[in-house]
Scaffold this motif. Structure first.
Motif: not given
Length: 106
Positions: A83-97
């Motif tokens: 869950a923590e890794r998935a949340a980090r990936l979603r946060a990174e995607a949000a930064v890029l978008r």
């Protein structure tokens, strides 16, 4: 706040690496230079290889693909242990978008 900064740094570093790799010229396309010392280039930057120039559209497409890749990876991490890794990936995607779409979009 710090976790958000780490996600932004990670996402932007990865995006810069993708762009740098996309600009690289394959060895087959590089200009081969003469082996003789007297014919070797001299001066600052003489050994630099020419780089491809990406269009703005190409840069945007690459960064969007990076964001999509992160969202896809996060979607595959369904186990609670990830869950923590998935949340980090979603946060990174949000930064890029957010970087592409501007701070008001999200």
């Amino acid at each position: 706040m710090r976790a958000r900064d780490k996600a932004a740094v990670s996402a932007l570093r990865a995006a810069l690496a993708v762009l740098d790799n996309a600009e690289a010229v394959p060895v087959e396309e590089a200009v081969h230079r003469a082996a003789a010392l007297e014919q070797s280039p001299v001066g600052a930057g003489a050994t630099e290889a020419a780089r491809r120039e990406l269009s703005e559209r190409g840069v945007v497409a690459l960064v969007r693909a990076e964001a999509a890749e992160r969202l896809d990876a996060a979607a595959q991490l369904t186990a609670p242990a990830y869950a923590e890794r998935a949340a980090r990936l979603r946060a990174e995607a949000a930064v890029l978008r957010r970087f592409l779409d501007g701070p008001d979009a999200a």
